[in-house]
Design a protein around this motif. Structure first.
Motif, PDB file in Angstrom:
ATOM      1  N   MET A  35      16.448  20.041   4.812  1.00 57.48           N
ATOM      2  CA  MET A  35      17.817  20.350   4.433  1.00 57.48           C
ATOM      3  C   MET A  35      18.672  19.106   4.625  1.00 57.48           C
ATOM      4  O   MET A  35      18.834  18.622   5.746  1.00 57.48           O
ATOM      5  CB  MET A  35      18.310  21.507   5.308  1.00 57.48           C
ATOM      6  N   ASN A  36      19.219  18.593   3.553  1.00 55.22           N
ATOM      7  CA  ASN A  36      20.030  17.387   3.614  1.00 55.22           C
ATOM      8  C   ASN A  36      21.516  17.644   3.798  1.00 55.22           C
ATOM      9  O   ASN A  36      22.264  16.738   4.097  1.00 55.22           O
ATOM     10  CB  ASN A  36      19.843  16.563   2.335  1.00 55.22           C
ATOM     11  N   ILE A  37      21.941  18.869   3.579  1.00 51.31           N
ATOM     12  CA  ILE A  37      23.364  19.179   3.667  1.00 51.31           C
ATOM     13  C   ILE A  37      23.648  19.801   5.037  1.00 51.31           C
ATOM     14  O   ILE A  37      23.074  20.829   5.385  1.00 51.31           O
ATOM     15  CB  ILE A  37      23.786  20.142   2.546  1.00 51.31           C
ATOM     16  N   PRO A  38      24.529  19.179   5.823  1.00 57.50           N
ATOM     17  CA  PRO A  38      24.827  19.720   7.151  1.00 57.50           C
ATOM     18  C   PRO A  38      25.477  21.098   7.072  1.00 57.50           C
ATOM     19  O   PRO A  38      26.293  21.363   6.185  1.00 57.50           O
ATOM     20  CB  PRO A  38      25.807  18.713   7.747  1.00 57.50           C
ATOM     21  N   GLU A  39      25.105  21.952   8.007  1.00 57.13           N
ATOM     22  CA  GLU A  39      25.777  23.247   8.133  1.00 57.13           C
ATOM     23  C   GLU A  39      26.964  23.073   9.054  1.00 57.13           C
ATOM     24  O   GLU A  39      26.869  22.430  10.089  1.00 57.13           O
ATOM     25  CB  GLU A  39      24.814  24.294   8.692  1.00 57.13           C
ATOM     26  N   ILE A  40      28.073  23.660   8.662  1.00 59.79           N
ATOM     27  CA  ILE A  40      29.305  23.524   9.437  1.00 59.79           C
ATOM     28  C   ILE A  40      29.556  24.824  10.201  1.00 59.79           C
ATOM     29  O   ILE A  40      29.580  25.897   9.618  1.00 59.79           O
ATOM     30  CB  ILE A  40      30.508  23.226   8.515  1.00 59.79           C
ATOM     31  N   LYS A  41      29.733  24.686  11.490  1.00 59.19           N
ATOM     32  CA  LYS A  41      30.199  25.800  12.329  1.00 59.19           C
ATOM     33  C   LYS A  41      31.611  25.415  12.730  1.00 59.19           C
ATOM     34  O   LYS A  41      31.838  24.527  13.540  1.00 59.19           O
ATOM     35  CB  LYS A  41      29.301  25.978  13.559  1.00 59.19           C
ATOM     36  N   LEU A  42      32.560  26.076  12.099  1.00 57.86           N
ATOM     37  CA  LEU A  42      33.964  25.726  12.218  1.00 57.86           C
ATOM     38  C   LEU A  42      34.654  26.598  13.258  1.00 57.86           C
ATOM     39  O   LEU A  42      34.461  27.811  13.290  1.00 57.86           O
ATOM     40  CB  LEU A  42      34.624  25.920  10.850  1.00 57.86           C
ATOM     41  N   GLY A  43      35.460  25.969  14.104  1.00 53.13           N
ATOM     42  CA  GLY A  43      36.239  26.692  15.101  1.00 53.13           C
ATOM     43  C   GLY A  43      37.715  26.406  14.937  1.00 53.13           C
ATOM     44  O   GLY A  43      38.106  25.402  14.335  1.00 53.13           O
ATOM     45  N   GLY A  82      27.625  14.524   7.688  1.00 51.32           N
ATOM     46  CA  GLY A  82      26.467  14.008   6.964  1.00 51.32           C
ATOM     47  C   GLY A  82      26.341  12.501   7.069  1.00 51.32           C
ATOM     48  O   GLY A  82      25.265  11.966   7.327  1.00 51.32           O
ATOM     49  N   VAL A  83      27.441  11.800   6.894  1.00 49.85           N
ATOM     50  CA  VAL A  83      27.419  10.336   6.975  1.00 49.85           C
ATOM     51  C   VAL A  83      27.173   9.887   8.416  1.00 49.85           C
ATOM     52  O   VAL A  83      26.431   8.937   8.663  1.00 49.85           O
ATOM     53  CB  VAL A  83      28.725   9.732   6.411  1.00 49.85           C
ATOM     54  N   LYS A  84      27.770  10.603   9.357  1.00 48.87           N
ATOM     55  CA  LYS A  84      27.590  10.264  10.771  1.00 48.87           C
ATOM     56  C   LYS A  84      26.124  10.359  11.192  1.00 48.87           C
ATOM     57  O   LYS A  84      25.653   9.574  12.006  1.00 48.87           O
ATOM     58  CB  LYS A  84      28.441  11.202  11.626  1.00 48.87           C
ATOM     59  N   ASN A  85      25.410  11.308  10.636  1.00 47.19           N
ATOM     60  CA  ASN A  85      24.002  11.521  10.989  1.00 47.19           C
ATOM     61  C   ASN A  85      23.032  10.872  10.006  1.00 47.19           C
ATOM     62  O   ASN A  85      21.831  11.121  10.062  1.00 47.19           O
ATOM     63  CB  ASN A  85      23.708  13.022  11.098  1.00 47.19           C
ATOM     64  N   LEU A  86      23.553  10.068   9.117  1.00 44.84           N
ATOM     65  CA  LEU A  86      22.730   9.432   8.093  1.00 44.84           C
ATOM     66  C   LEU A  86      21.770   8.429   8.712  1.00 44.84           C
ATOM     67  O   LEU A  86      22.130   7.632   9.566  1.00 44.84           O
ATOM     68  CB  LEU A  86      23.647   8.716   7.094  1.00 44.84           C
ATOM     69  N   LYS A  87      20.536   8.500   8.263  1.00 43.93           N
ATOM     70  CA  LYS A  87      19.516   7.537   8.698  1.00 43.93           C
ATOM     71  C   LYS A  87      19.030   6.797   7.474  1.00 43.93           C
ATOM     72  O   LYS A  87      18.645   7.398   6.478  1.00 43.93           O
ATOM     73  CB  LYS A  87      18.349   8.247   9.374  1.00 43.93           C
ATOM     74  N   ILE A  88      19.069   5.495   7.558  1.00 45.98           N
ATOM     75  CA  ILE A  88      18.616   4.669   6.442  1.00 45.98           C
ATOM     76  C   ILE A  88      17.349   3.960   6.875  1.00 45.98           C
ATOM     77  O   ILE A  88      17.320   3.277   7.892  1.00 45.98           O
ATOM     78  CB  ILE A  88      19.699   3.644   6.031  1.00 45.98           C
ATOM     79  N   ILE A  89      16.302   4.124   6.083  1.00 45.17           N
ATOM     80  CA  ILE A  89      15.034   3.491   6.357  1.00 45.17           C
ATOM     81  C   ILE A  89      14.707   2.603   5.167  1.00 45.17           C
ATOM     82  O   ILE A  89      14.757   3.039   4.017  1.00 45.17           O
ATOM     83  CB  ILE A  89      13.923   4.546   6.565  1.00 45.17           C
ATOM     84  N   THR A  90      14.385   1.355   5.448  1.00 41.44           N
ATOM     85  CA  THR A  90      14.050   0.441   4.356  1.00 41.44           C
ATOM     86  C   THR A  90      12.711  -0.228   4.641  1.00 41.44           C
ATOM     87  O   THR A  90      12.269  -0.325   5.777  1.00 41.44           O
ATOM     88  CB  THR A  90      15.109  -0.656   4.203  1.00 41.44           C
ATOM     89  N   PHE A  91      12.082  -0.635   3.580  1.00 35.45           N
ATOM     90  CA  PHE A  91      10.824  -1.389   3.663  1.00 35.45           C
ATOM     91  C   PHE A  91      11.006  -2.658   2.859  1.00 35.45           C
ATOM     92  O   PHE A  91      11.719  -2.683   1.886  1.00 35.45           O
ATOM     93  CB  PHE A  91       9.648  -0.576   3.094  1.00 35.45           C
TER      94      PHE A  91
END
Length: 166
Positions: free
Chosen positions: A1-9, A156-165
């Protein structure tokens, strides 16, 4: 799942010279207008101790995005402490004038939003504030729905992981 789930308060704040019940009733009206999917923090923030208790509550509930609601004028330091200590996107909105809850129909938090914005800037804190952040419960429910994709993008951007080769 690439789209973060939001639990809003949602957390209400209240200046201690105003009746705290005003912020509580207005927060409850927003939760009712919003419907399913908005966690209602039972702690109403009037001081720094309340802010920490509210943060502990929303974190225990698993919230990863937060709405801070100025049910009346609002205490600047405690309300901005929430954005400083919360580990996720935060939105600020305020109650509109003229709902008849205070003397002569007054009870808006527009001036409090101005002070809140100034204090967020002074503390170099990032928060989402809608173009016109003051409204009725129904109008604020719409603003909160508009905040969901923003919160999702930030997380989503905060948790983004970029992997390069190569």
């Amino acid at each position: 799942m690439n789209i973060p789930e939001i639990k809003l308060g949602i957390v209400a704040v209240s200046r201690d010279c105003f009746p705290i019940g005003l912020s509580i009733a207005r927060r409850q009206a927003i939760v009712k207008a919003y419907g399913e999917g908005l966690y209602e923090c039972p702690v109403t923030v009037e001081n720094e101790k309340d802010a920490l208790a509210a943060l502990a509550d929303v974190q225990a509930a698993g919230c990863n995005a937060l709405v801070v609601f100025l049910g009346n004028f609002g205490p600047e330091t405690p309300e901005t402490l929430i954005a400083q200590k919360f580990n996720g996107p935060v939105m600020y909105v305020a109650a509109a004038e003229g709902d008849g809850d205070l003397i002569n129909g007054r009870g808006d938090a527009y001036c409090g939003m101005l002070n809140c914005s100034y204090n967020l800037g002074m503390r170099h804190l990032k928060a989402y504030i809608p173009e016109y952040p003051v409204g009725t419960a129904e109008e604020i429910a719409v603003m909160i729905r508009d905040f969901l994709p923003i919160a999702r993008g930030i997380i989503g951007v905060k948790n983004l992981k970029i992997i390069t080769f190569g």
